[in-house]
Write an enzyme that holds these catalytic residues in place. Structure first.
Site, PDB file in Angstrom:
ATOM      1  N   LYS A 121     -40.341 -35.869  40.409  1.00  0.00           N
ATOM      2  CA  LYS A 121     -41.045 -36.053  41.681  1.00  0.00           C
ATOM      3  C   LYS A 121     -41.644 -34.749  42.190  1.00  0.00           C
ATOM      4  O   LYS A 121     -42.543 -34.769  43.038  1.00  0.00           O
ATOM      5  CB  LYS A 121     -40.099 -36.630  42.734  1.00  0.00           C
ATOM      6  CG  LYS A 121     -39.741 -38.099  42.549  1.00  0.00           C
ATOM      7  CD  LYS A 121     -38.908 -38.607  43.721  1.00  0.00           C
ATOM      8  CE  LYS A 121     -38.545 -40.082  43.585  1.00  0.00           C
ATOM      9  NZ  LYS A 121     -37.471 -40.302  42.602  1.00  0.00           N
ATOM     10  N   PHE A 153     -34.026 -47.156  50.713  1.00  0.00           N
ATOM     11  CA  PHE A 153     -33.710 -47.434  52.112  1.00  0.00           C
ATOM     12  C   PHE A 153     -32.852 -48.702  52.193  1.00  0.00           C
ATOM     13  O   PHE A 153     -32.983 -49.619  51.384  1.00  0.00           O
ATOM     14  CB  PHE A 153     -34.984 -47.648  52.921  1.00  0.00           C
ATOM     15  CG  PHE A 153     -35.717 -46.381  53.288  1.00  0.00           C
ATOM     16  CD1 PHE A 153     -35.203 -45.131  52.992  1.00  0.00           C
ATOM     17  CD2 PHE A 153     -36.939 -46.450  53.946  1.00  0.00           C
ATOM     18  CE1 PHE A 153     -35.882 -43.969  53.342  1.00  0.00           C
ATOM     19  CE2 PHE A 153     -37.633 -45.300  54.294  1.00  0.00           C
ATOM     20  CZ  PHE A 153     -37.105 -44.061  53.988  1.00  0.00           C
ATOM     21  N   HIS A 210     -43.300 -39.104  45.227  1.00  0.00           N
ATOM     22  CA  HIS A 210     -42.409 -40.262  45.263  1.00  0.00           C
ATOM     23  C   HIS A 210     -43.239 -41.542  45.218  1.00  0.00           C
ATOM     24  O   HIS A 210     -43.929 -41.873  46.184  1.00  0.00           O
ATOM     25  CB  HIS A 210     -41.571 -40.208  46.535  1.00  0.00           C
ATOM     26  CG  HIS A 210     -40.433 -41.177  46.555  1.00  0.00           C
ATOM     27  ND1 HIS A 210     -40.287 -42.186  45.627  1.00  0.00           N
ATOM     28  CD2 HIS A 210     -39.372 -41.315  47.408  1.00  0.00           C
ATOM     29  CE1 HIS A 210     -39.207 -42.877  45.893  1.00  0.00           C
ATOM     30  NE2 HIS A 210     -38.627 -42.374  46.972  1.00  0.00           N
ATOM     31  N   GLU A 251     -26.996 -36.200  46.568  1.00  0.00           N
ATOM     32  CA  GLU A 251     -27.048 -36.632  45.171  1.00  0.00           C
ATOM     33  C   GLU A 251     -26.356 -35.616  44.264  1.00  0.00           C
ATOM     34  O   GLU A 251     -25.609 -35.989  43.355  1.00  0.00           O
ATOM     35  CB  GLU A 251     -28.496 -36.842  44.725  1.00  0.00           C
ATOM     36  CG  GLU A 251     -28.592 -37.445  43.331  1.00  0.00           C
ATOM     37  CD  GLU A 251     -30.011 -37.829  42.929  1.00  0.00           C
ATOM     38  OE1 GLU A 251     -30.170 -38.544  41.919  1.00  0.00           O
ATOM     39  OE2 GLU A 251     -30.974 -37.410  43.624  1.00  0.00           O
ATOM     40  N   HIS A 263     -32.839 -38.924  41.435  1.00  0.00           N
ATOM     41  CA  HIS A 263     -33.739 -39.503  42.434  1.00  0.00           C
ATOM     42  C   HIS A 263     -34.523 -38.370  43.086  1.00  0.00           C
ATOM     43  O   HIS A 263     -35.723 -38.482  43.269  1.00  0.00           O
ATOM     44  CB  HIS A 263     -32.927 -40.287  43.463  1.00  0.00           C
ATOM     45  CG  HIS A 263     -33.762 -41.091  44.403  1.00  0.00           C
ATOM     46  ND1 HIS A 263     -34.674 -42.031  43.967  1.00  0.00           N
ATOM     47  CD2 HIS A 263     -33.833 -41.097  45.759  1.00  0.00           C
ATOM     48  CE1 HIS A 263     -35.273 -42.565  45.013  1.00  0.00           C
ATOM     49  NE2 HIS A 263     -34.783 -42.023  46.105  1.00  0.00           N
ATOM     50  N   CYS A 276     -37.059 -47.807  47.212  1.00  0.00           N
ATOM     51  CA  CYS A 276     -37.261 -46.800  46.171  1.00  0.00           C
ATOM     52  C   CYS A 276     -36.376 -47.007  44.946  1.00  0.00           C
ATOM     53  O   CYS A 276     -36.480 -46.254  43.978  1.00  0.00           O
ATOM     54  CB  CYS A 276     -37.032 -45.407  46.758  1.00  0.00           C
ATOM     55  SG  CYS A 276     -37.960 -45.150  48.286  1.00  0.00           S
TER      56      CYS A 276
END
Length: 417
Positions: free
Chosen positions: A341, A405, A346, A320, A309, A169
């Site tokens: 998002k 990830f 996403h 975050e 994010h 991502c």
């Protein structure tokens, strides 16, 4: 904390996208400012046995508009998306039909990534497998990640650096950051960069659902992606592409190009913690934001907005926000942040490409798309998240975060042109 005076500046002069909120930058930006969700029930396959039945799907895409029919057979849908978004970006930059000299072609490159690549092609080929003699000769070229860059370079005759990145991502941010550095250090004068992904299929949805990463708010798809809300239950998968054209700043000025923003800084970091969970206290996020600001030669107080994010996962959003408090201290209370998002879901490897476009439009216009669906803000996400209405700010710098990830993180610092 100063930028290298010998480093070349990098301008964003063209942008293109297709995503659940629109099939162009103007359409997407208008829908985001309006708080319009692009998330709905999946209509591409039977979801009866799936816990998650929702996604952000690209709507009304016709590859015939930008890609020759014979070429389409050689491309997975993620490549087709990249080609369409690149067409818009090149047209937007005024470079699509330019008659390049040999020297110019050799300094114009492509750096487009994907988080997963041609999963749909793999699924379809495996389901229809009829032996080695019946395997399509286009099977491998249509699915591998670097072929998005390959097809774009062939289409426009771009002979400069040609590469791809696959960092889950964080892919889109890494691709744009890496491409910008090629220009900064003289390896290219212009680059097409960004990300593309499309895994809204049985394998993609099934795989992420098996990890319990996806929202299962199937009865209200448009409310399922709810970053920073206390009732968030996972991310909503999206798809699409986000592509930008980067140019050496003085070249862009000399040809009279419109400039959306300047790529002023780029940071990278690794969590070294867990394959899917962020590091405790968002330590990787802290390091990557500090790295981007150091690279840009700016202090935290000079940043006015951060495109987070912000995936709508219980742990990710909280960490975050904590990372921002650690990095920005008292200035965190004055920062504006948001997560688009909440509207488009996403986009995995395309997220950073699309959200860099959002960040560029924000720093250009001073407007911030809302984070929708914040009905009961999590007290552990105690920032000004631009909840449910358009925000505004007046600062020269914005950040765009992307975390992937494997603990891979990327942050871009954009400057108002």
């Amino acid at each position: 904390m100063s930028q290298n005076p010998n480093r070349r500046r990098v301008a964003i002069t063209g942008m293109g996208t297709l995503n659940p909120c629109g099939n162009s930058v103007p359409e997407t930006w208008a829908n985001l400012l309006a708080g319009k969700s692009g998330i709905g029930l999946i209509d591409r396959f039977d979801t009866t046995e799936f816990a998650c039945k929702i996604a952000g799907q690209v709507k009304g895409f016709n590859p015939d508009d930008t890609i020759d029919k014979k070429e389409q057979k050689k491309m997975d849908i993620f490549i087709q998306y990249a080609m369409a978004a690149t067409h818009e970006a090149m047209m937007d930059a005024g470079l699509a039909d330019k008659d390049w000299s040999k020297a110019e072609r050799e300094m114009f490159g492509v750096y487009i990534g994907s988080g997963i690549g041609g999963l749909g092609t793999i699924w379809n080929e495996a389901n229809g497998y009829r032996g080695p003699r019946r395997t399509s000769p286009f099977f491998i070229p249509s699915l591998i990640i670097n072929l998005a860059s390959g097809f774009v370079s062939i289409r426009y005759g771009l002979q400069g650096p040609n590469s791809a990145v696959a960092t889950a991502c964080a892919t889109g941010n890494h691709a744009i950051g890496d491409a910008a550095r090629l220009i900064m250090h003289g390896y290219a004068d212009r680059m097409v960069a960004g990300g593309s992904d499309s895994v809204v299929n049985e394998l993609g949805v099934g795989g992420f659902a098996a990890m319990r990463a996806l929202s299962t708010r199937n009865d209200a798809p448009e409310k399922a992606s709810r970053p920073f809300d206390i009732d968030r239950d996972g991310f909503v998968m999206g798809e699409g592409a986000g592509i930008v054209v980067l140019e050496e700043y003085e070249l862009a000025v000399a040809r009279g190009a419109k400039i959306y923003a300047e790529v002023a800084g780029y940071g990278m970091s690794g969590d070294a913690n867990h394959i899917t969970s962020p590091a405790p206290e968002g330590e990787g996020g802290q390091r990557v934001m500090r790295a981007a600001m150091k690279d840009a030669g700016i202090a935290p107080e000079q940043v006015g907005y951060i495109n987070l994010h912000g995936t709508s996962t219980p742990v990710g959003d909280k960490l975050e926000c904590l990372a921002i408090h650690r990095v920005f201290g008292d200035h965190a209370a004055r920062l504006k942040v948001s997560s688009s998002k909440s509207m488009h879901g996403h986009l995995l490897g395309a997220a950073g490409g699309l959200e860099s476009i959002v960040a560029a439009m924000a720093v250009k216009t001073g407007q911030i798309p809302p984070t929708i669906n914040v009905e009961n803000q999590d007290p552990e996400c105690n920032l000004d998240v631009t909840a449910n209405q358009v925000g505004a700010f007046d600062a020269e710098y914005v950040l765009n975060n992307g975390f992937g990830f494997g603990g891979t993180n990327a942050c871009l610092a954009l400057k108002r042109a």
